[in-house]
Design a protein around this motif. Structure first.
Motif, PDB file in Angstrom:
ATOM      1  N   ARG C  75       0.429  -1.075  -0.203  1.00 53.61           N
ATOM      2  CA  ARG C  75      -0.191   0.124   0.091  1.00 53.61           C
ATOM      3  C   ARG C  75       1.130   1.062   0.015  1.00 53.61           C
ATOM      4  O   ARG C  75       1.755   1.284   0.248  1.00 53.61           O
ATOM      5  CB  ARG C  75      -1.048  -0.357   1.006  1.00 53.61           C
ATOM      6  N   PHE C  76       0.273   2.166  -1.139  1.00 56.00           N
ATOM      7  CA  PHE C  76       1.311   3.225  -1.546  1.00 56.00           C
ATOM      8  C   PHE C  76      -0.037   4.400  -1.298  1.00 56.00           C
ATOM      9  O   PHE C  76      -0.568   4.875  -1.604  1.00 56.00           O
ATOM     10  CB  PHE C  76       1.974   3.169  -2.252  1.00 56.00           C
ATOM     11  N   GLY C  77       1.116   5.597  -0.107  1.00 55.63           N
ATOM     12  CA  GLY C  77       0.328   6.616  -0.665  1.00 55.63           C
ATOM     13  C   GLY C  77       0.635   7.518  -1.871  1.00 55.63           C
ATOM     14  O   GLY C  77       0.620   6.809  -3.004  1.00 55.63           O
ATOM     15  N   ASP C  78      -0.248   8.932  -1.964  1.00 50.78           N
ATOM     16  CA  ASP C  78      -0.898   9.172  -2.696  1.00 50.78           C
ATOM     17  C   ASP C  78       1.004  10.207  -3.581  1.00 50.78           C
ATOM     18  O   ASP C  78       2.241   9.714  -2.571  1.00 50.78           O
ATOM     19  CB  ASP C  78      -0.945  11.020  -2.982  1.00 50.78           C
ATOM     20  N   LYS C  79       1.556  10.122  -4.981  1.00 55.46           N
ATOM     21  CA  LYS C  79       2.349  10.762  -5.935  1.00 55.46           C
ATOM     22  C   LYS C  79       3.919   9.703  -5.594  1.00 55.46           C
ATOM     23  O   LYS C  79       4.996  10.499  -5.206  1.00 55.46           O
ATOM     24  CB  LYS C  79       3.373  12.220  -5.306  1.00 55.46           C
ATOM     25  N   LEU C  80       3.362   8.381  -5.408  1.00 48.28           N
ATOM     26  CA  LEU C  80       4.427   7.286  -5.580  1.00 48.28           C
ATOM     27  C   LEU C  80       5.113   7.855  -7.304  1.00 48.28           C
ATOM     28  O   LEU C  80       4.658   7.862  -7.468  1.00 48.28           O
ATOM     29  CB  LEU C  80       4.072   6.068  -5.422  1.00 48.28           C
ATOM     30  N   VAL C  81       6.873   7.591  -7.057  1.00 48.27           N
ATOM     31  CA  VAL C  81       7.751   7.878  -8.406  1.00 48.27           C
ATOM     32  C   VAL C  81       8.742   7.104  -8.087  1.00 48.27           C
ATOM     33  O   VAL C  81       9.406   6.212  -7.194  1.00 48.27           O
ATOM     34  CB  VAL C  81       8.309   8.924  -7.914  1.00 48.27           C
ATOM     35  N   THR C  82       8.645   5.969  -8.932  1.00 50.70           N
ATOM     36  CA  THR C  82      10.049   5.116  -9.217  1.00 50.70           C
ATOM     37  C   THR C  82      11.061   5.008 -10.387  1.00 50.70           C
ATOM     38  O   THR C  82       9.945   5.803 -11.410  1.00 50.70           O
ATOM     39  CB  THR C  82       9.510   3.258  -9.771  1.00 50.70           C
ATOM     40  N   GLY C  83      12.324   5.384 -10.288  1.00 49.28           N
ATOM     41  CA  GLY C  83      13.038   4.408 -11.218  1.00 49.28           C
ATOM     42  C   GLY C  83      12.684   3.054 -12.757  1.00 49.28           C
ATOM     43  O   GLY C  83      11.463   3.127 -11.911  1.00 49.28           O
ATOM     44  N   HIS C  84      13.778   2.542 -13.114  1.00 50.62           N
ATOM     45  CA  HIS C  84      12.565   1.135 -13.521  1.00 50.62           C
ATOM     46  C   HIS C  84      13.144  -0.132 -13.100  1.00 50.62           C
ATOM     47  O   HIS C  84      14.381   0.313 -11.953  1.00 50.62           O
ATOM     48  CB  HIS C  84      13.942   1.695 -15.418  1.00 50.62           C
ATOM     49  N   ARG C  85      12.399  -0.703 -12.982  1.00 49.34           N
ATOM     50  CA  ARG C  85      12.927  -1.935 -12.677  1.00 49.34           C
ATOM     51  C   ARG C  85      12.828  -2.010 -11.743  1.00 49.34           C
ATOM     52  O   ARG C  85      13.874  -3.108 -10.997  1.00 49.34           O
ATOM     53  CB  ARG C  85      13.661  -2.816 -13.575  1.00 49.34           C
ATOM     54  N   VAL C  86      12.107  -1.835 -10.365  1.00 43.60           N
ATOM     55  CA  VAL C  86      11.846  -1.404  -9.308  1.00 43.60           C
ATOM     56  C   VAL C  86      11.259  -2.749  -8.927  1.00 43.60           C
ATOM     57  O   VAL C  86      10.217  -3.174  -9.686  1.00 43.60           O
ATOM     58  CB  VAL C  86      11.713  -0.722  -8.775  1.00 43.60           C
ATOM     59  N   VAL C  87      11.381  -3.195  -8.022  1.00 43.21           N
ATOM     60  CA  VAL C  87      10.080  -4.332  -7.493  1.00 43.21           C
ATOM     61  C   VAL C  87       9.892  -3.780  -5.813  1.00 43.21           C
ATOM     62  O   VAL C  87      11.053  -4.175  -5.097  1.00 43.21           O
ATOM     63  CB  VAL C  87      11.737  -5.827  -7.271  1.00 43.21           C
ATOM     64  N   VAL C  88       8.761  -4.405  -5.658  1.00 42.01           N
ATOM     65  CA  VAL C  88       8.606  -3.997  -4.164  1.00 42.01           C
ATOM     66  C   VAL C  88       7.269  -5.263  -3.906  1.00 42.01           C
ATOM     67  O   VAL C  88       6.586  -5.789  -4.272  1.00 42.01           O
ATOM     68  CB  VAL C  88       7.302  -2.654  -3.811  1.00 42.01           C
ATOM     69  N   ARG C  89       8.198  -6.353  -2.847  1.00 40.48           N
ATOM     70  CA  ARG C  89       6.890  -7.120  -2.312  1.00 40.48           C
ATOM     71  C   ARG C  89       5.670  -6.650  -1.436  1.00 40.48           C
ATOM     72  O   ARG C  89       5.619  -5.894  -1.326  1.00 40.48           O
ATOM     73  CB  ARG C  89       8.278  -8.519  -2.048  1.00 40.48           C
ATOM     74  N   GLU C  90       5.741  -8.025  -1.160  1.00 37.33           N
ATOM     75  CA  GLU C  90       3.901  -7.932  -0.377  1.00 37.33           C
ATOM     76  C   GLU C  90       3.594  -7.337   1.280  1.00 37.33           C
ATOM     77  O   GLU C  90       4.493  -7.136   1.814  1.00 37.33           O
ATOM     78  CB  GLU C  90       3.409  -8.965   0.527  1.00 37.33           C
ATOM     79  N   LYS C  91       2.607  -6.702   1.430  1.00 36.24           N
ATOM     80  CA  LYS C  91       2.463  -6.081   3.019  1.00 36.24           C
ATOM     81  C   LYS C  91       3.116  -4.941   3.059  1.00 36.24           C
ATOM     82  O   LYS C  91       3.874  -5.080   4.573  1.00 36.24           O
ATOM     83  CB  LYS C  91       2.570  -7.280   3.837  1.00 36.24           C
ATOM     84  N   THR C  92       4.036  -4.044   2.222  1.00 37.37           N
ATOM     85  CA  THR C  92       4.936  -3.149   2.639  1.00 37.37           C
ATOM     86  C   THR C  92       3.679  -2.146   2.520  1.00 37.37           C
ATOM     87  O   THR C  92       2.871  -2.212   1.733  1.00 37.37           O
ATOM     88  CB  THR C  92       6.295  -3.146   1.362  1.00 37.37           C
ATOM     89  N   VAL C  93       3.928  -1.491   3.496  1.00 39.12           N
ATOM     90  CA  VAL C  93       3.446  -0.468   3.252  1.00 39.12           C
ATOM     91  C   VAL C  93       4.124   1.368   3.962  1.00 39.12           C
ATOM     92  O   VAL C  93       4.880   1.185   4.507  1.00 39.12           O
ATOM     93  CB  VAL C  93       2.721   0.261   5.112  1.00 39.12           C
ATOM     94  N   ALA C  94       3.833   2.270   2.395  1.00 38.72           N
ATOM     95  CA  ALA C  94       4.601   3.986   2.492  1.00 38.72           C
ATOM     96  C   ALA C  94       3.349   5.279   2.600  1.00 38.72           C
ATOM     97  O   ALA C  94       2.767   4.403   2.167  1.00 38.72           O
ATOM     98  CB  ALA C  94       5.350   3.272   1.516  1.00 38.72           C
ATOM     99  N   GLY C  95       4.218   5.636   3.033  1.00 38.37           N
ATOM    100  CA  GLY C  95       3.355   7.237   3.557  1.00 38.37           C
ATOM    101  C   GLY C  95       3.592   8.084   1.600  1.00 38.37           C
ATOM    102  O   GLY C  95       3.763   7.139   1.002  1.00 38.37           O
ATOM    103  N   VAL C  96       3.071   9.172   1.187  1.00 34.79           N
ATOM    104  CA  VAL C  96       3.245   9.862   0.211  1.00 34.79           C
ATOM    105  C   VAL C  96       4.705  10.356   0.060  1.00 34.79           C
ATOM    106  O   VAL C  96       5.260  10.353   0.433  1.00 34.79           O
ATOM    107  CB  VAL C  96       2.294  11.692   0.829  1.00 34.79           C
ATOM    108  N   ALA C  97       4.403  10.773  -1.622  1.00 36.57           N
ATOM    109  CA  ALA C  97       5.395  10.720  -2.106  1.00 36.57           C
ATOM    110  C   ALA C  97       6.727   9.665  -2.412  1.00 36.57           C
ATOM    111  O   ALA C  97       8.236  10.936  -2.055  1.00 36.57           O
ATOM    112  CB  ALA C  97       5.883  12.175  -1.825  1.00 36.57           C
ATOM    113  N   PHE C  98       6.530   8.593  -2.027  1.00 36.66           N
ATOM    114  CA  PHE C  98       7.950   7.751  -2.096  1.00 36.66           C
ATOM    115  C   PHE C  98       8.764   7.561  -2.913  1.00 36.66           C
ATOM    116  O   PHE C  98       8.030   7.487  -4.552  1.00 36.66           O
ATOM    117  CB  PHE C  98       7.611   6.305  -1.284  1.00 36.66           C
ATOM    118  N   GLN C  99       9.845   7.762  -3.306  1.00 42.85           N
ATOM    119  CA  GLN C  99      10.103   7.724  -4.680  1.00 42.85           C
ATOM    120  C   GLN C  99      11.287   6.799  -4.454  1.00 42.85           C
ATOM    121  O   GLN C  99      12.306   6.590  -3.515  1.00 42.85           O
ATOM    122  CB  GLN C  99      11.526   9.059  -4.992  1.00 42.85           C
ATOM    123  N   ILE C 100      11.177   5.869  -5.252  1.00 43.56           N
ATOM    124  CA  ILE C 100      12.175   3.909  -5.095  1.00 43.56           C
ATOM    125  C   ILE C 100      13.229   5.211  -6.255  1.00 43.56           C
ATOM    126  O   ILE C 100      12.388   5.076  -7.779  1.00 43.56           O
ATOM    127  CB  ILE C 100      10.993   3.497  -5.658  1.00 43.56           C
TER     128      ILE C 100
END
Lengths: 244, 244, 244
Positions: C75-100
């Motif tokens: 579950r991710f808050g608003d404004k998630l931004v990622t680069g290329h080829r990220v992996v995020v697995r199950e049951k991780t919780v992140a706030g707003v504007a997470f940059q991966i």
């Protein structure tokens, strides 16, 4: 030559005999030289406002392996070769025969010389300057922010013929001299003199590079490596090496 | 079973009940065992002249996750499991139940035993030899060139049941003894005695592995780990462990 | 908006004006907020029994770059931004504007605050806790197993506004205090006091963070970084910073 599942913009300028693999996307602002081969799942010319409208230019005879991403706005000489899933961002300029290893991440605004060879998982931060005939081994990281996060970005500078061994980090603004060797797993926080070897965390002077013996049973020095290692370099290039 | 968007060579030999995901490519010289599942975006049997015409052979019950690339010429026992976007090159031979973590990069000409488990971003250089029941944790790098660049490639050798913790580099030709533990972020430049722990840069002997206590409130020793950790190993395999 | 080559489950709940790129797969149990953009070759909502039936929830305004994989159950808050080829697995919780960042590998069961920024190749192990406004630089690894392999998993805890520089490893259970700085290539085996700098292998106290000068010609302190670095943070967020 262009796989039917590929998505190639009619505005992209592809040279003669360019091959595009399955599921690859080629965007508008792209120029690819003759006889280049692009594998599947690549995204070539990824648009970004940071490219300021500049095209992605890839020289002749390129070989780009699968799952790679090249942004608009960078420029590569002939004979570019990549491993799988590399990323190169905007406004990086590289010379001929650049070899980019699998999973390399090359940021924007870098200057890269001729015949540079990066092995797997190398990270080249924004503003880095890499000379000619440089070797970056697996998991080498060139950083650029002296006190993160900040707006002060100072890239590292790597001299001609230098080799940086696995898992070493070069700190922002550090200059690694020509023909120097950085041993594996080093943290390099100060400039490295030409022809020397540094090692450790923090990295310290170890010896002159010429003191390192080749582990092939000969009594030869391993450095300068240009004396004994020529694999993959054209004969005229090797002939031009001014090996001390 | 074969997604309609997948591109599967009619020459590939797929066993019974093999599933192939969307956008995956399976090349000619490939043999995949029964009941294997291959996710999307994979390229299986990537051709290379370095394979000398040898096929890629994957045993029964494999699970290959998305965006992975396997070259022709390697061979895997049954029950191979991978994370996402792994690369395995030619002429590597691995035993049963090999677990390859996300973003592993396994070069060619490696020998890998049974039940080896690699976590994310492990790099196994050409000519490495990895025993049985070995654990390689995230960002472990096995190197092979003692003075890069050169033509002298000497792989590392990792003994049975050894564990190498995150971000450690094993230098060329180094032997890590069986049941040894390499602590995180170590640079291992000398052989590691069996049943010992090394740590640091450069790595130095820390203690006998049996001195490390389990941090679970018990007063048990954490090593040999085969005493307390059995997750995912078949009962008959655990029964066969000759735990000292 | 949805590219014709994309494979989007009719059960996925996509908000208004969501864009899905070529060859992307969106699975059943997925909820994506309005105005999100998902590039090509992504797999969103990858099914796993470890998600316990929970959906993948991505807030509004997300930007997910190519070749990325998100598992069901996070579950991710608003404004998630990622680069290329990220992996995020199950049951991780992140706030707003997470940059991966590109090639991040974020394991399951992590708690991540608001406005966290990860650069390339960051690895966040299971059970990690990352505060608000944290910076993780390239190749940072948060580990969790104190004696691998074992069933004792204790994540690291990173305090608000802390910055961890390139290629550092945080050992299991370690707490990095708020506004602390971990220098590049450190191995952090003990808790780090708030507002301090640690460096080395093993990491040792270096100085108070306020002693580090900005390398921009000013005589300002580089820390707390919130005094001089605001790029990309909304004005109301910066106004709310309680910079000491």
């Amino acid at each position: 030559m262009i796989h039917p599942s590929a998505i190639v913009s009619p505005h992209a300028r592809l040279g003669a005999n360019v091959s595009v693999g399955p599921f690859t996307i080629i965007h508008d602002n792209v120029e690819i030289g003759d006889h280049s081969v692009i594998d599947g799942y690549c995204e070539i010319g990824y648009p970004t406002p940071l490219a300021d409208g500049l095209p992605l230019v890839i020289g002749a005879g390129a070989r780009i392996r699968s799952h790679s991403v090249f942004y608009a706005g960078s420029r590569f000489g002939d004979k570019l070769v990549t491993g799988h899933r590399v990323v190169v961002r905007e406004k990086t300029v590289a010379g001929v025969a650049f070899q980019i290893g699998t999973m390399n991440d090359i940021q924007g605004d870098c200057e890269i010389g001729d015949y540079v060879r990066c092995q797997s998982n190398v990270f080249i931060g924004k503003m880095s300057k890499v000379g000619n005939f440089v070797w970056l081994l697996p998991y080498v990281v060139l950083t650029n922010d002296p006190h993160p996060p900040s707006n002060v970005l100072v890239g590292a500078t790597i001299g001609d013929y230098a080799a940086i061994a696995a898992m070493s980090v070069i700190l922002p603004g550090v200059k690694v001299g020509e023909r120097a060797l950085v041993a594996a797993h080093s943290k390099v926080h100060r400039d490295v003199e030409p022809h020397t070897v540094v090692a450790g965390n923090p990295a310290r002077y170890l010896c002159d590079a010429s003191k390192i013996r080749l582990k092939d049973g000969s009594d030869q020095s391993a450095y300068p490596w240009t004396r004994h290692f020529h694999r993959g370099y054209p004969a005229d290039v090797v002939a031009g090496w001014n090996t001390p």
